[in-house]
Design an enzyme around this catalytic site. Structure first.
Site, PDB file in Angstrom:
ATOM      1  NE  ARG A   1       3.951   6.683   1.748  1.00 34.48           N
ATOM      2  CZ  ARG A   1       4.261   5.233   2.124  1.00 34.48           C
ATOM      3  NH1 ARG A   1       4.648   4.334   1.045  1.00 34.48           N
ATOM      4  NH2 ARG A   1       4.081   4.700   3.396  1.00 34.48           N
TER       5      ARG A   1
ATOM      6  CD  GLU B   1      10.963  -7.428   5.697  1.00 31.26           C
ATOM      7  OE1 GLU B   1      11.430  -8.172   6.153  1.00 31.26           O
ATOM      8  OE2 GLU B   1      10.022  -6.501   6.185  1.00 31.26           O
TER       9      GLU B   1
ATOM     10  N   PRO C   1       0.819  -1.361   0.096  1.00 29.59           N
ATOM     11  CG  PRO C   1      -0.212  -1.019   2.080  1.00 29.59           C
ATOM     12  CD  PRO C   1       0.638  -2.000   1.173  1.00 29.59           C
ATOM     13  CG  ASN C   2      -0.297   4.453   1.140  1.00 29.54           C
ATOM     14  OD1 ASN C   2      -1.212   4.803   0.626  1.00 29.54           O
ATOM     15  ND2 ASN C   2      -0.476   3.729   2.323  1.00 29.54           N
TER      16      ASN C   2
ATOM     17  CG  ASN D   1       8.157  -1.994   0.375  1.00 27.62           C
ATOM     18  OD1 ASN D   1       7.839  -2.255   1.555  1.00 27.62           O
ATOM     19  ND2 ASN D   1       8.960  -0.913   0.016  1.00 27.62           N
TER      20      ASN D   1
ATOM     21  CE1 TYR E   1       8.744   5.261   2.763  1.00 29.13           C
ATOM     22  CE2 TYR E   1       7.212   6.867   3.127  1.00 29.13           C
ATOM     23  CZ  TYR E   1       7.703   5.580   3.610  1.00 29.13           C
ATOM     24  OH  TYR E   1       7.327   4.853   4.810  1.00 29.13           O
TER      25      TYR E   1
ATOM     26  NE  ARG F   1       9.934   5.883   8.763  1.00 31.72           N
ATOM     27  CZ  ARG F   1       8.885   5.624   7.669  1.00 31.72           C
ATOM     28  NH1 ARG F   1       9.284   4.967   6.820  1.00 31.72           N
ATOM     29  NH2 ARG F   1       7.984   6.489   7.786  1.00 31.72           N
TER      30      ARG F   1
ATOM     31  CG  HIS G   1      11.229  -2.397   4.334  1.00 27.56           C
ATOM     32  ND1 HIS G   1       9.652  -2.163   4.442  1.00 27.56           N
ATOM     33  CD2 HIS G   1      11.536  -3.378   5.226  1.00 27.56           C
ATOM     34  CE1 HIS G   1       9.253  -3.349   5.067  1.00 27.56           C
ATOM     35  NE2 HIS G   1      10.041  -4.211   5.443  1.00 27.56           N
TER      36      HIS G   1
ATOM     37  CB  ALA H   1       1.472  -0.086   6.314  1.00 28.84           C
TER      38      ALA H   1
HETATM   39  C1  DQA Z   1       8.078   1.063   3.633  1.00 26.76           C
HETATM   40  C2  DQA Z   1       8.087   1.389   5.410  1.00 26.76           C
HETATM   41  C3  DQA Z   1       6.832   0.916   5.876  1.00 26.76           C
HETATM   42  O1  DQA Z   1       6.826   1.237   7.446  1.00 26.76           O
HETATM   43  C4  DQA Z   1       5.682   2.109   5.444  1.00 26.76           C
HETATM   44  O2  DQA Z   1       4.438   1.807   6.102  1.00 26.76           O
HETATM   45  C5  DQA Z   1       5.806   1.972   3.970  1.00 26.76           C
HETATM   46  C6  DQA Z   1       7.162   1.935   3.263  1.00 26.76           C
HETATM   47  C7  DQA Z   1       9.502   1.469   2.926  1.00 26.76           C
HETATM   48  O3  DQA Z   1       9.559   1.027   1.973  1.00 26.76           O
HETATM   49  O4  DQA Z   1      10.165   2.194   3.723  1.00 26.76           O
HETATM   50  O5  DQA Z   1       4.732   2.248   3.165  1.00 26.76           O
HETATM   51  O6  DQA Z   1       7.817  -0.282   3.720  1.00 26.76           O
END
Ligand code: DQA
Length: 148
Positions: free
Chosen positions: A20, A100, A12-13, A76, A25, A109, A102, A79
């Site tokens: 964003r 995985e 998501p997102n 990835n 990011y 964080r 990120h 959230a």
């Molecule tokens: C994320 C880190 C997560 O905590 C966050 O909710 C994201 C992006 C990252 O790529 O840094 O949406 O996965």
């Protein structure tokens, strides 16, 4: 080990990259990330297919569909990393080697981002390298071909 086809899943997102929280990011878009992943996979001689969804169930469905089609998964979960039991369960169910990724360094964080349920279903977690983390994950999967 013969890893040729990989599935890259973004949660998501991640489709909102660019807009964003650019201070976290960066200013590049999801479209830029897709081009980056294509180039990184080509560089490593692998075929990559990208999938993004804002919905946990759709991500679980995509992982299940990957069985018998893909040799590796880069994920990835965004959230859902910190909340989903269904995503690592799906990764374990299909048994596909997974990494995985990120973009940000989740260990530096908010405290609730320090817990990853996904990581126990993955061989490795790469965080805080921005787009380069995906390249690193592709390289890691490619190198498994040499080690087995
Ligand atoms: C994320 C880190 C997560 O905590 C966050 O909710 C994201 C992006 C990252 O790529 O840094 O949406 O996965």
């Amino acid at each position: 080990m013969d890893i040729k086809k990989i599935l890259v899943i973004n949660g998501p997102n991640i489709n909102m990259l660019g807009l964003r929280e650019p201070e976290i990011y960066g200013s590049k878009t999801y479209g830029d990330l897709l081009k980056f992943i294509d180039a990184a996979a080509a560089d490593m001689g692998l075929e990559a297919h990208c999938f993004q969804s804002n919905s946990e169930g759709a991500i679980v469905d995509e992982i299940q569909r990957a069985h018998g089609i893909y040799d590796g998964i880069i994920i990835n979960p965004a959230a859902y990393t910190h909340t989903s039991v269904a995503i690592p369960d799906a990764l374990k169910a299909v048994g596909i080697l997974a990494v995985e990724v990120h973009l940000s360094d989740i260990s530096k964080r908010e405290p609730y981002r320090r817990i990853s349920y996904t990581s126990e279903a993955c061989l490795k977690t790469i965080a805080g390298l921005g787009f380069e983390g995906y390249h690193e994950a592709i390289r890691f999967l490619k190198n498994l071909n040499k080690s087995a």
